[in-house]
Design a protein around this motif. Sequence first.
Motif, PDB file in Angstrom:
ATOM      1  N   LEU A 180       0.815  -1.211   0.000  1.00 32.64           N
ATOM      2  CA  LEU A 180       0.000   0.000   0.000  1.00 32.64           C
ATOM      3  C   LEU A 180       0.851   1.264   0.000  1.00 32.64           C
ATOM      4  N   GLN A 181       2.014   1.208   0.651  1.00 30.20           N
ATOM      5  CA  GLN A 181       2.826   2.421   0.722  1.00 30.20           C
ATOM      6  C   GLN A 181       3.393   2.818  -0.629  1.00 30.20           C
ATOM      7  N   ASN A 182       3.343   1.906  -1.631  1.00 34.75           N
ATOM      8  CA  ASN A 182       3.829   2.228  -2.978  1.00 34.75           C
ATOM      9  C   ASN A 182       2.762   2.868  -3.855  1.00 34.75           C
ATOM     10  N   ILE A 183       1.517   2.870  -3.370  1.00 37.52           N
ATOM     11  CA  ILE A 183       0.395   3.372  -4.177  1.00 37.52           C
ATOM     12  C   ILE A 183       0.164   4.852  -3.907  1.00 37.52           C
ATOM     13  N   LEU A 184       0.081   5.640  -4.974  1.00 32.49           N
ATOM     14  CA  LEU A 184      -0.264   7.053  -4.859  1.00 32.49           C
ATOM     15  C   LEU A 184      -1.779   7.233  -4.934  1.00 32.49           C
ATOM     16  N   TYR A 185      -2.373   6.794  -6.059  1.00 30.80           N
ATOM     17  CA  TYR A 185      -3.823   6.932  -6.205  1.00 30.80           C
ATOM     18  C   TYR A 185      -4.343   6.062  -7.347  1.00 30.80           C
TER      19      TYR A 185
ATOM     20  N   ARG B 294       0.087   9.477   1.341  1.00 29.89           N
ATOM     21  CA  ARG B 294       0.923  10.019   0.269  1.00 29.89           C
ATOM     22  C   ARG B 294       0.500  11.433  -0.139  1.00 29.89           C
ATOM     23  N   ILE B 295      -0.467  12.014   0.585  1.00 27.77           N
ATOM     24  CA  ILE B 295      -0.918  13.379   0.285  1.00 27.77           C
ATOM     25  C   ILE B 295       0.046  14.385   0.911  1.00 27.77           C
ATOM     26  N   SER B 296       0.488  15.356   0.125  1.00 25.83           N
ATOM     27  CA  SER B 296       1.352  16.409   0.663  1.00 25.83           C
ATOM     28  C   SER B 296       0.598  17.707   0.899  1.00 25.83           C
ATOM     29  N   ASN B 297      -0.508  17.919   0.142  1.00 26.16           N
ATOM     30  CA  ASN B 297      -1.238  19.182   0.279  1.00 26.16           C
ATOM     31  C   ASN B 297      -2.640  19.051  -0.288  1.00 26.16           C
TER      32      ASN B 297
ATOM     33  N   MET C 125      -0.151  15.085  -4.394  1.00 31.14           N
ATOM     34  CA  MET C 125       0.527  13.941  -3.816  1.00 31.14           C
ATOM     35  C   MET C 125       1.998  14.272  -3.557  1.00 31.14           C
ATOM     36  N   ASP C 126       2.677  13.419  -2.802  1.00 33.18           N
ATOM     37  CA  ASP C 126       4.049  13.743  -2.408  1.00 33.18           C
ATOM     38  C   ASP C 126       5.062  13.658  -3.550  1.00 33.18           C
ATOM     39  N   ASN C 127       4.639  13.194  -4.725  1.00 38.92           N
ATOM     40  CA  ASN C 127       5.535  13.198  -5.894  1.00 38.92           C
ATOM     41  C   ASN C 127       5.214  14.361  -6.836  1.00 38.92           C
ATOM     42  N   GLY C 128       4.286  15.230  -6.426  1.00 39.10           N
ATOM     43  CA  GLY C 128       3.937  16.403  -7.226  1.00 39.10           C
ATOM     44  C   GLY C 128       2.724  16.231  -8.110  1.00 39.10           C
ATOM     45  N   GLU C 129       2.244  14.987  -8.286  1.00 40.85           N
ATOM     46  CA  GLU C 129       1.052  14.775  -9.107  1.00 40.85           C
ATOM     47  C   GLU C 129      -0.177  15.304  -8.377  1.00 40.85           C
ATOM     48  N   ARG C 130      -1.188  15.718  -9.163  1.00 44.74           N
ATOM     49  CA  ARG C 130      -2.386  16.316  -8.577  1.00 44.74           C
ATOM     50  C   ARG C 130      -3.650  15.592  -9.044  1.00 44.74           C
TER      51      ARG C 130
ATOM     52  N   PHE D 232      -7.583   5.131   2.404  1.00 46.61           N
ATOM     53  CA  PHE D 232      -7.700   5.839   1.133  1.00 46.61           C
ATOM     54  C   PHE D 232      -8.918   6.764   1.166  1.00 46.61           C
ATOM     55  N   TRP D 233      -8.864   7.838   0.383  1.00 50.92           N
ATOM     56  CA  TRP D 233      -9.892   8.877   0.399  1.00 50.92           C
ATOM     57  C   TRP D 233     -10.435   9.084  -1.013  1.00 50.92           C
ATOM     58  N   ARG D 234     -11.753   9.016  -1.128  1.00 46.85           N
ATOM     59  CA  ARG D 234     -12.431   9.280  -2.411  1.00 46.85           C
ATOM     60  C   ARG D 234     -12.586  10.795  -2.520  1.00 46.85           C
ATOM     61  N   CYS D 235     -11.568  11.446  -3.049  1.00 48.35           N
ATOM     62  CA  CYS D 235     -11.576  12.913  -3.112  1.00 48.35           C
ATOM     63  C   CYS D 235     -12.372  13.438  -4.304  1.00 48.35           C
ATOM     64  N   HIS D 236     -12.736  12.543  -5.198  1.00 44.36           N
ATOM     65  CA  HIS D 236     -13.480  12.917  -6.406  1.00 44.36           C
ATOM     66  C   HIS D 236     -14.072  11.639  -6.972  1.00 44.36           C
TER      67      HIS D 236
END
Length: 249
Positions: free
Chosen positions: A156-161, A210-213, A223-228, A197-201
Amino acid sequence: MIPVYICDDEPKISALLEKLIGEQIMMMERDMGPLQVVDNPLALLELQKKGTVPAIYFLDIDFPGYMNGLELAVKLREYDPRGFIVFITAHNDMMFETFRYRLEALDYIVKGDAPAMAQRVNACLESICERLLHEPDGKAAYCSLKLFDSVRHIPLQNILYFEAIGSRHTLVLHMDDEVLEFNSSLNHFEEKLGEAFWRCHRSFLVNWSRISNVMLKENLVEMDNGERCLLSRKAKAEYSSKMSENKTL
């Protein structure tokens, strides 16, 4: 239960390993098993697809007519990156080769001396128990995906979204160094993965860790790799309410 596999094409060796490992598991009274024995790499790969991870693998090095044990271990790692691999070999100089394959083997047990093999098997199982006991919460958690005729077990820690695209139940799984496309639904994984996990949309299911902001004004989750990912009005309201509750505690 953590599955245990023996893969060796010498009946005497596989029978000895089955006896040694089975006795040690009973003595330790640990959650290990079932213990399964096969005599070739292809049979083990088929079994692995049906089992859970992480697992324990005792592997021979030489399989005439098949891939060798090192190549087998590479394939096992694709599905079980945190599994425990022990090589059973007639050679005592395999450490460099396993390093070259980046396999992180737990041990190398030399065939021949039964008492010495028993001692090493016991030490391996004790070490595995110790590692599992001190595994940080959630670190060993996996998400299992069915891809065509195989199953991938992804930490799970390898998954962004997860991202839903189109209207044919197509999902795209975004990870640190890989993107996978397959057929399923976000509803399935939202229920399966729970609060981690969060259903943000309606089209995005993101890994909280893995959320940074959360960009409320822009309606985006970074996300923490810059993807949005997109942030819906409903999820935005839920997030704002949750943050307000946390401030009052």
